[in-house]
Design a protein around this motif. Structure first.
Motif, short mmCIF file in Angstrom:
data_model
loop_
_atom_site.label_atom_id
_atom_site.label_comp_id
_atom_site.label_asym_id
_atom_site.label_seq_id
_atom_site.Cartn_x
_atom_site.Cartn_y
_atom_site.Cartn_z
N ASP A 40 -78.22 -76.00 -150.21
CA ASP A 40 -78.62 -75.68 -148.84
C ASP A 40 -77.36 -75.33 -148.05
O ASP A 40 -76.42 -76.14 -147.97
N ALA A 41 -77.36 -74.15 -147.44
CA ALA A 41 -76.19 -73.69 -146.66
C ALA A 41 -75.88 -74.62 -145.50
O ALA A 41 -74.78 -74.57 -144.93
N MET A 42 -76.84 -75.47 -145.11
CA MET A 42 -76.63 -76.39 -144.00
C MET A 42 -76.01 -77.71 -144.47
O MET A 42 -75.65 -78.55 -143.65
N LEU A 90 -81.03 -71.80 -151.66
CA LEU A 90 -81.95 -72.87 -151.29
C LEU A 90 -83.07 -73.03 -152.31
O LEU A 90 -83.60 -74.13 -152.51
N TYR A 119 -73.43 -54.15 -142.25
CA TYR A 119 -74.26 -53.34 -143.15
C TYR A 119 -75.34 -52.61 -142.36
O TYR A 119 -75.96 -53.18 -141.46
N PRO A 120 -75.65 -51.37 -142.78
CA PRO A 120 -76.89 -50.74 -142.31
C PRO A 120 -78.05 -51.29 -143.15
O PRO A 120 -77.87 -52.25 -143.92
N SER A 148 -72.13 -59.03 -141.35
CA SER A 148 -72.81 -58.76 -140.10
C SER A 148 -73.79 -57.61 -140.35
O SER A 148 -74.16 -57.35 -141.51
N ILE A 200 -80.15 -71.52 -138.64
CA ILE A 200 -79.64 -71.22 -139.99
C ILE A 200 -78.41 -70.31 -139.91
O ILE A 200 -77.38 -70.58 -140.54
N PRO A 237 -85.99 -58.23 -154.32
CA PRO A 237 -86.73 -57.76 -153.14
C PRO A 237 -86.03 -58.10 -151.83
O PRO A 237 -85.25 -59.06 -151.77
N PRO A 238 -86.32 -57.32 -150.77
CA PRO A 238 -85.71 -57.60 -149.46
C PRO A 238 -86.33 -58.83 -148.81
O PRO A 238 -87.44 -59.23 -149.17
N LEU A 240 -80.21 -51.78 -146.25
CA LEU A 240 -79.81 -51.57 -147.65
C LEU A 240 -81.03 -51.32 -148.53
O LEU A 240 -82.06 -52.01 -148.41
N ILE A 255 -73.20 -68.43 -151.50
CA ILE A 255 -74.26 -69.23 -150.87
C ILE A 255 -75.34 -68.27 -150.37
O ILE A 255 -75.04 -67.32 -149.64
N ALA A 278 -76.61 -66.56 -146.99
CA ALA A 278 -77.85 -67.20 -146.49
C ALA A 278 -78.06 -66.80 -145.04
O ALA A 278 -77.14 -66.87 -144.23
P1 NAD Z 1 -82.21 -62.11 -148.20
O1 NAD Z 1 -83.17 -62.66 -147.21
O2 NAD Z 1 -82.72 -61.18 -149.24
O3 NAD Z 1 -81.45 -63.29 -148.93
C1 NAD Z 1 -81.00 -64.42 -148.25
C2 NAD Z 1 -81.02 -65.58 -149.21
O4 NAD Z 1 -80.60 -66.74 -148.46
C3 NAD Z 1 -82.43 -65.89 -149.76
O5 NAD Z 1 -82.38 -65.92 -151.16
C4 NAD Z 1 -82.76 -67.25 -149.19
O6 NAD Z 1 -83.47 -68.09 -150.09
C5 NAD Z 1 -81.37 -67.82 -148.91
N1 NAD Z 1 -81.37 -68.86 -147.92
C6 NAD Z 1 -82.06 -68.94 -146.74
N2 NAD Z 1 -81.79 -70.09 -146.12
C7 NAD Z 1 -80.90 -70.75 -146.90
C8 NAD Z 1 -80.25 -71.99 -146.80
N3 NAD Z 1 -80.47 -72.82 -145.77
N4 NAD Z 1 -79.41 -72.35 -147.77
C9 NAD Z 1 -79.18 -71.54 -148.83
N5 NAD Z 1 -79.78 -70.37 -149.00
C10 NAD Z 1 -80.63 -69.98 -148.03
O7 NAD Z 1 -81.02 -61.43 -147.38
P2 NAD Z 1 -79.99 -60.32 -147.86
O8 NAD Z 1 -80.61 -59.00 -147.57
O9 NAD Z 1 -79.50 -60.61 -149.22
O10 NAD Z 1 -78.86 -60.52 -146.78
C11 NAD Z 1 -77.69 -61.27 -147.02
C12 NAD Z 1 -76.81 -61.18 -145.80
O11 NAD Z 1 -76.53 -59.79 -145.51
C13 NAD Z 1 -77.44 -61.74 -144.51
O12 NAD Z 1 -76.43 -62.32 -143.72
C14 NAD Z 1 -77.99 -60.51 -143.82
O13 NAD Z 1 -78.06 -60.70 -142.44
C15 NAD Z 1 -76.92 -59.50 -144.18
N6 NAD Z 1 -77.43 -58.12 -144.07
C16 NAD Z 1 -78.37 -57.64 -144.94
C17 NAD Z 1 -78.84 -56.34 -144.80
C18 NAD Z 1 -79.88 -55.76 -145.72
O14 NAD Z 1 -80.35 -54.63 -145.48
N7 NAD Z 1 -80.26 -56.45 -146.80
C19 NAD Z 1 -78.34 -55.52 -143.78
C20 NAD Z 1 -77.41 -56.05 -142.88
C21 NAD Z 1 -76.95 -57.35 -143.06
#
Ligand code: NAD
Ligand code: AKB
Length: 321
Positions: free
Chosen positions: A55-57, A38, A172-173, A119, A95, A181-182, A175, A10, A78
């Motif tokens: 939708d994760a909700m 989403l 995670y630190p 986390s 969220i 893309p971030p 990434l 998700i 998500a």
């Molecule tokens: P991201 O923002 O790149 O991706 C999150 C995805 O969730 C997006 O594609 C978005 O469309 C989707 N999303 C948002 N709301 C949604 C919903 N209601 N239903 C379904 N999808 C939904 O984030 P990421 O970097 O891939 O991070 C993923 C997880 O890892 C998160 O929990 C983030 O906190 C954690 N994290 C990431 C990093 C990092 O550096 N990328 C570091 C620490 C923790």
């Protein structure tokens, strides 16, 4: 006969999800990993196989997919990240907490084998020791994102303990990656900088030159995630989320490393609200518990990450992505 592992991701359309989907499909087979997000369409994921909007909700739809697809494990990615979360704190709370609580209750009812929920180093705050931050220490996060991560860690530990579930997580630190893309974090500068360098443009950094943060190349983060999920449950002494680490650097040090590849590269500094966020986080992390419990070990250092980033971005652009 052991049952087939069937995975639902998700929030698969983001920075981690796309790469995690590729890695999990390699391990479990394309038809056993269902990426959802989403976003109505996700051309990159759609080009690799099945993709579904979710939708994760939407707890009802998640429960129904778990039944119809015979899902045994869920990875919940998500989330609203730190920088976006400070722009809209109520959204981050809704969220990040709503999606997790939803899934934990569904997982309990459907007796899922395992749940993964990430986390972040954002759980830590200004009162935490900033060097070699221990696994167990003072945790007083200053951002809404960090507050949701800390609450989420505690929720996961509670469900693990009370309902004998198997929910695992990593702090995670920042990434660093190139395939997707971030999505609105404080550490995103460490990715944007490569794209500006390759475009021959100056990079204006939103953090000060000497802001140290813990970081990791995405290949290591994906390997850590899968190793943790594959580890025998009895080996896991941490019930909320494990510290993991690779290396730390400042924007100035990253710029020096980039100049080894692009000598004309220039960087300037215009710190904004994200500086406060970064200054509330650790500068380095002690991940010895993960190294002991499930033999975690990073492979990429800073210079290997920079090389892999340049090679990866170039190969994506040659492939027309
Ligand atoms: P991201 O923002 O790149 O991706 C999150 C995805 O969730 C997006 O594609 C978005 O469309 C989707 N999303 C948002 N709301 C949604 C919903 N209601 N239903 C379904 N999808 C939904 O984030 P990421 O970097 O891939 O991070 C993923 C997880 O890892 C998160 O929990 C983030 O906190 C954690 N994290 C990431 C990093 C990092 O550096 N990328 C570091 C620490 C923790
Ligand atoms: C962010 O900067 O918000 C993320 C994280 C470290 O959690 N990359």
């Amino acid at each position: 006969m052991s049952k087939t592992t069937k995975i639902l991701i998700i929030g698969a359309g983001g920075q981690i999800g796309v790469e995690l989907c590729i890695a999990l499909r390699k391990q479990y087979g394309e038809n056993n990993v269902l990426p959802t997000d989403l976003k109505e369409n996700h051309p990159q994921l759609e080009s690799m196989g099945r993709y579904m909007q979710l939708d994760a909700m939407d707890g009802k739809k998640i429960a129904s997919i778990i039944d119809t697809e015979q899902i045994t494990q869920v990875y919940l990615l998500a989330a609203v990240l730190s920088a976006t979360g400070e722009q809209n704190p109520p959204l981050a709370w809704d969220i990040n907490m709503g999606s997790l609580l939803n899934l934990l209750n569904i997982g309990k009812e459907k007796k899922l084998d395992k749940i993964y929920w990430p986390s972040s180093i954002a759980v830590f705050g200004p009162t935490t020791p900033r060097q070699n931050t221990p696994q167990r220490t003072i945790i007083e996060p200053q951002t809404m994102y960090g507050i949701t991560k800390y609450a989420g860690e505690n929720l996961c530990a509670y469900y693990n303990e009370k309902f004998d579930m198997d929910i695992r997580g990593l702090r995670y630190p920042g990434l660093i990656s190139y395939k997707s893309p971030p999505g609105g974090g404080t550490t995103d500068y460490a990715i944007d900088i490569f794209h500006k360098a390759l475009a021959g443009e100056n990079f204006e950094c939103f953090l000060k030159q000497d802001t140290y943060l813990p970081m990791m190349f995405m290949d290591d983060a994906i390997r850590a995630t899968i190793s943790l999920m594959d580890a025998p449950k009895e080996k896991l002494s941490v019930k909320n989320s494990y510290n993991i680490a690779a290396f730390s650097f400042s924007p100035e040090e990253m710029a020096t490393e980039i100049k080894k590849h692009i000598p004309d590269f220039t960087i300037s500094y215009a710190p904004d609200y994200r500086q406060d966020i970064a200054e509330s986080w650790p500068q380095s992390i002690d991940d010895s518990q993960a190294r002991t419990d499930w033999q975690w070990k990073h492979a990429f250092d800073l210079s290997q990450t920079v090389e892999a980033m340049f090679a990866g971005i170039k190969s994506m652009s040659d492939a027309g992505a």
